[in-house]
Design a protein around this motif. Structure first.
Motif, mmCIF file in Angstrom:
data_model
loop_
_atom_site.group_PDB
_atom_site.id
_atom_site.type_symbol
_atom_site.label_atom_id
_atom_site.label_comp_id
_atom_site.label_asym_id
_atom_site.label_seq_id
_atom_site.Cartn_x
_atom_site.Cartn_y
_atom_site.Cartn_z
ATOM 1 N N ILE A 1 0.855 -1.200 0.000
ATOM 2 C CA ILE A 1 0.000 0.000 0.000
ATOM 3 C C ILE A 1 0.885 1.242 0.000
ATOM 4 C CG2 ILE A 1 -1.707 1.324 1.322
ATOM 5 C CD1 ILE A 1 -2.737 -1.347 2.388
ATOM 6 N N HIS A 2 0.599 2.127 -0.947
ATOM 7 C CA HIS A 2 1.339 3.393 -1.039
ATOM 8 C C HIS A 2 0.620 4.449 -0.192
ATOM 9 C CE1 HIS A 2 3.676 6.684 -2.622
ATOM 10 N NE2 HIS A 2 2.566 7.295 -3.034
ATOM 11 N N VAL A 3 1.339 5.071 0.748
ATOM 12 C CA VAL A 3 0.759 6.053 1.669
ATOM 13 C C VAL A 3 1.350 7.439 1.390
ATOM 14 C CG1 VAL A 3 0.399 6.714 4.070
ATOM 15 C CG2 VAL A 3 0.416 4.294 3.439
ATOM 16 N N GLU A 4 0.476 8.433 1.247
ATOM 17 C CA GLU A 4 0.901 9.820 1.074
ATOM 18 C C GLU A 4 0.373 10.637 2.252
ATOM 19 O OE1 GLU A 4 -0.749 11.063 -2.598
ATOM 20 O OE2 GLU A 4 0.419 9.658 -3.823
ATOM 21 N N PHE A 5 1.220 11.542 2.746
ATOM 22 C CA PHE A 5 0.822 12.377 3.890
ATOM 23 C C PHE A 5 1.202 13.822 3.618
ATOM 24 C CE2 PHE A 5 1.929 13.930 8.337
ATOM 25 C CZ PHE A 5 0.617 14.276 8.624
ATOM 26 N N PHE A 6 0.196 14.727 3.712
ATOM 27 C CA PHE A 6 0.411 16.144 3.469
ATOM 28 C C PHE A 6 -0.019 16.921 4.713
ATOM 29 C CE2 PHE A 6 -0.893 13.979 -0.398
ATOM 30 C CZ PHE A 6 0.152 14.255 -1.272
ATOM 31 N N SER A 7 0.886 17.748 5.232
ATOM 32 C CA SER A 7 0.529 18.526 6.424
ATOM 33 C C SER A 7 1.568 19.596 6.699
ATOM 34 C CB SER A 7 0.411 17.608 7.643
ATOM 35 O OG SER A 7 0.180 18.356 8.815
ATOM 36 N N LYS B 1 -8.024 -1.722 5.837
ATOM 37 C CA LYS B 1 -8.837 -2.905 5.554
ATOM 38 C C LYS B 1 -9.413 -2.872 4.148
ATOM 39 C CE LYS B 1 -10.648 -2.980 10.257
ATOM 40 N NZ LYS B 1 -11.908 -2.805 11.036
ATOM 41 N N PHE B 2 -9.848 -1.688 3.703
ATOM 42 C CA PHE B 2 -10.664 -1.626 2.503
ATOM 43 C C PHE B 2 -9.953 -1.057 1.273
ATOM 44 C CE2 PHE B 2 -13.654 -1.422 6.090
ATOM 45 C CZ PHE B 2 -14.448 -2.514 5.783
ATOM 46 N N THR B 3 -8.756 -0.512 1.435
ATOM 47 C CA THR B 3 -8.082 0.076 0.281
ATOM 48 C C THR B 3 -7.546 -0.994 -0.666
ATOM 49 O OG1 THR B 3 -6.434 1.689 -0.392
ATOM 50 C CG2 THR B 3 -5.809 0.196 1.375
ATOM 51 N N LYS B 4 -7.363 -0.578 -1.923
ATOM 52 C CA LYS B 4 -6.701 -1.466 -2.886
ATOM 53 C C LYS B 4 -5.189 -1.333 -2.756
ATOM 54 C CE LYS B 4 -10.520 -1.225 -6.182
ATOM 55 N NZ LYS B 4 -10.959 -0.744 -7.520
ATOM 56 N N ASP B 5 -4.683 -0.117 -2.938
ATOM 57 C CA ASP B 5 -3.239 0.066 -2.820
ATOM 58 C C ASP B 5 -2.820 1.511 -2.520
ATOM 59 O OD1 ASP B 5 -3.898 1.209 -5.196
ATOM 60 O OD2 ASP B 5 -2.737 -0.155 -6.456
ATOM 61 N N ILE B 6 -3.790 2.419 -2.273
ATOM 62 C CA ILE B 6 -3.440 3.824 -2.029
ATOM 63 C C ILE B 6 -4.185 4.353 -0.806
ATOM 64 C CG2 ILE B 6 -3.591 6.191 -2.912
ATOM 65 C CD1 ILE B 6 -3.247 5.099 -5.711
ATOM 66 N N ASN C 1 -8.980 6.446 0.765
ATOM 67 C CA ASN C 1 -8.488 5.152 0.264
ATOM 68 C C ASN C 1 -9.201 4.825 -1.040
ATOM 69 O OD1 ASN C 1 -10.710 2.903 0.676
ATOM 70 N ND2 ASN C 1 -10.787 4.197 2.535
ATOM 71 N N ASN C 2 -8.517 4.130 -1.934
ATOM 72 C CA ASN C 2 -9.098 3.841 -3.253
ATOM 73 C C ASN C 2 -9.820 2.495 -3.263
ATOM 74 O OD1 ASN C 2 -6.805 2.277 -3.056
ATOM 75 N ND2 ASN C 2 -6.237 2.497 -5.221
ATOM 76 N N GLY C 3 -10.563 2.256 -2.173
ATOM 77 C CA GLY C 3 -11.364 1.037 -2.109
ATOM 78 C C GLY C 3 -12.732 1.226 -2.732
ATOM 79 N N THR C 4 -13.603 0.242 -2.495
ATOM 80 C CA THR C 4 -14.958 0.248 -3.060
ATOM 81 C C THR C 4 -15.829 1.280 -2.339
ATOM 82 O OG1 THR C 4 -14.725 -2.108 -3.522
ATOM 83 C CG2 THR C 4 -16.954 -1.189 -3.609
ATOM 84 N N ASN C 5 -16.690 1.943 -3.088
ATOM 85 C CA ASN C 5 -17.628 2.901 -2.484
ATOM 86 C C ASN C 5 -18.551 2.217 -1.483
ATOM 87 O OD1 ASN C 5 -18.151 5.153 -5.320
ATOM 88 N ND2 ASN C 5 -16.520 5.026 -3.854
ATOM 89 N N ILE C 6 -18.986 3.001 -0.486
ATOM 90 C CA ILE C 6 -19.928 2.503 0.510
ATOM 91 C C ILE C 6 -21.337 2.628 -0.059
ATOM 92 C CG2 ILE C 6 -20.806 2.819 2.855
ATOM 93 C CD1 ILE C 6 -18.120 4.169 3.523
#
Length: 447
Positions: free
Chosen positions: A326-332, A357-362, A380-385
């Motif tokens: 999983i690729h994680v980006e943090f901006f602050s 739990k629900f992300t694909k890879d981002i 996260n780029n997982g499935t919509n709720i």
């Protein structure tokens, strides 16, 4: 600006403007109004004489009667004699040729003559009646002197009225200020959950009604907070008891399962692994019950940097991110906040864990602030709720679908919601084109 100062300024400005307007109007329209009233009086007398009616002349009006004369000198001489007889030499008013021409054309003329040597003036009306001129002479008081006297008198009246108004204002404003202070103090006590000493206002007006309503609201809030405290204590006891009751049997089951696993053949150990994983999940559930119980305690407020807290949470999940690619980006930027460090940390951890739990890879995390609020956003780029379930995901024991993840018990987001609400913040979730974004919004007390 305080009410007392506002009232002081408004009343003083009102009195001052009224006083200035009075002098301006008196100066500009006083003389005109005075002459208007005197001319109206002469009009009534003229109409009465022309119509032959009996009219009681005011004692100060002089009436003369002269024949119609064309000679200017003779006209003025006869006019003075008809009005003043032997004293006519004292008066030097004069009707010129233009005035006589107008009299001949219109049949009436009115002139105002100032007699400075006599310190007086006259309003003289001349009109035709048959073959004679009727002369009406109305002595005028010294207008300027009267106006000045009126101004001086008005000044005294102004000061007397001002003193009276300020006396009344001071008396009533003190009462009003006392009532407002009483209401303000009552509201301050209610805001601090002090419901015991709300002093009512004994007054048969709006202040008395407001005070009675405040007392009623205070009593109702007292009962409501007592109910909530009992409910919180009950829930706290329930979660603590449930966590304690789960911990011991789970520990026993895990211990025996490890023992059985050691004596089983390798191909049969997978059943023990399944039991052990479920025990770990139940153990984590017990810890979340304890955390829910901890949430009912008073907040331990402190100042800390939220961006550093988020970095710490991200670092804690680095191993999970690596295992799942999983690729994680943090901006602050550097953001300081006031709140309960431990509870906010739990909320951040739960949101990151949920996205994990629900992300694909981002996973994309951002933290920013403005004058009024601090926003933590995690995408996260997982499935919509599903839209019919998006409003329920913050409830305890709710999850979208069952899966084999050992910690999917539907408590993480409910804990986030509880912590954020206790910090007077807000939370929300939004489906994006290619994923889901969660946000928590906290008040920026250090703005």
């Amino acid at each position: 600006m305080k009410l007392k100062r506002k009232s002081f300024i408004i009343i003083n400005l009102t009195l001052l403007i009224s006083f200035i307007l009075f002098f301006i109007l008196t100066e500009n329209f006083g003389k005109k109004y005075y002459f208007y009233k005197k001319n109206s009086e002469l009009n009534k007398i003229e109409n009465s004489i022309k119509n032959g009616n009996n009219y009681n002349l005011p004692p100060d009006i002089l009436v003369g009667n002269i024949p119609i004369l064309k000679d200017n000198f003779e006209f003025n001489n006869q006019l003075k004699l008809s009005l003043f007889q032997n004293d006519s030499w004292k008066y030097n008013f004069w009707f010129g040729n233009d005035a006589l021409k107008k009299l001949d054309e219109t049949g009436t003329i009115t002139m105002n003559f100032q007699q400075r040597n006599l310190k007086s003036s006259f309003l003289i009306r001349v009109f035709k009646k048959q073959n004679n001129f009727i002369v009406l002479c109305l002595p005028l008081s010294a207008i300027e002197e009267n106006l000045n006297l009126m101004k001086t008198f008005s000044l005294y009246i102004f000061f007397i009225i001002s003193i009276f108004i300020w006396s009344v204002y001071t008396y009533y404003f003190r009462k009003i200020t006392k009532y407002i202070s009483n209401i303000e103090l009552s509201l301050d006590k209610i805001s601090k959950k002090d419901f015991l000493e709300i002093e009512p206002i004994n007054s048969n007006d709006e202040f008395g009604n407001i005070s009675k309503k405040l007392v009623t609201v205070s009593e109702e809030l007292k009962e409501y907070f007592e109910f909530l405290n009992k409910k919180y204590e009950s829930q706290k006891y329930f979660y603590n008891s449930l966590a304690h009751e789960l911990k011991t049997p789970i520990t026993v089951i895990s211990g025996y399962t490890y023992y059985i696993k050691d004596i089983l053949q390798k191909e049969d150990q997978k059943y023990c692994d399944f039991i052990i994983n479920e025990c770990i999940g139940i153990s984590q559930l017990a810890k979340k019950f304890q955390l829910l119980a901890e949430n009912f305690k008073n907040l331990e407020i402190s100042e800390f940097y939220l961006d550093e807290l988020v970095k710490t949470s991200i670092d804690k999940f680095q191993l999970d991110f690596s295992e799942k690619n999983i690729h994680v980006e943090f901006f602050s930027n550097s953001i300081k906040i006031v709140g309960d460090y431990n509870l906010i940390k739990v909320s951040i951890d739960n949101l990151i864990s949920n996205s994990l739990k629900f992300t694909k890879d981002i996973i994309r995390i951002s933290l920013y602030s403005n004058d009024n609020m601090i926003v933590f956003s995690i995408y996260n780029n997982g499935t919509n709720i599903p839209l019919d379930k998006i409003s329920k995901i913050w409830e305890p024991f709710f999850f979208i679908e069952k899966n084999h993840k050992i910690d999917n018990w539907g408590f993480g987001l409910s804990i986030v919601a509880d912590v954020v609400k206790r910090h007077n913040g807000n939370y929300k979730v939004e489906n994006k084109d290619n994923g889901v974004e969660f946000k928590i919004i906290l008040p920026n007390i250090l703005k």
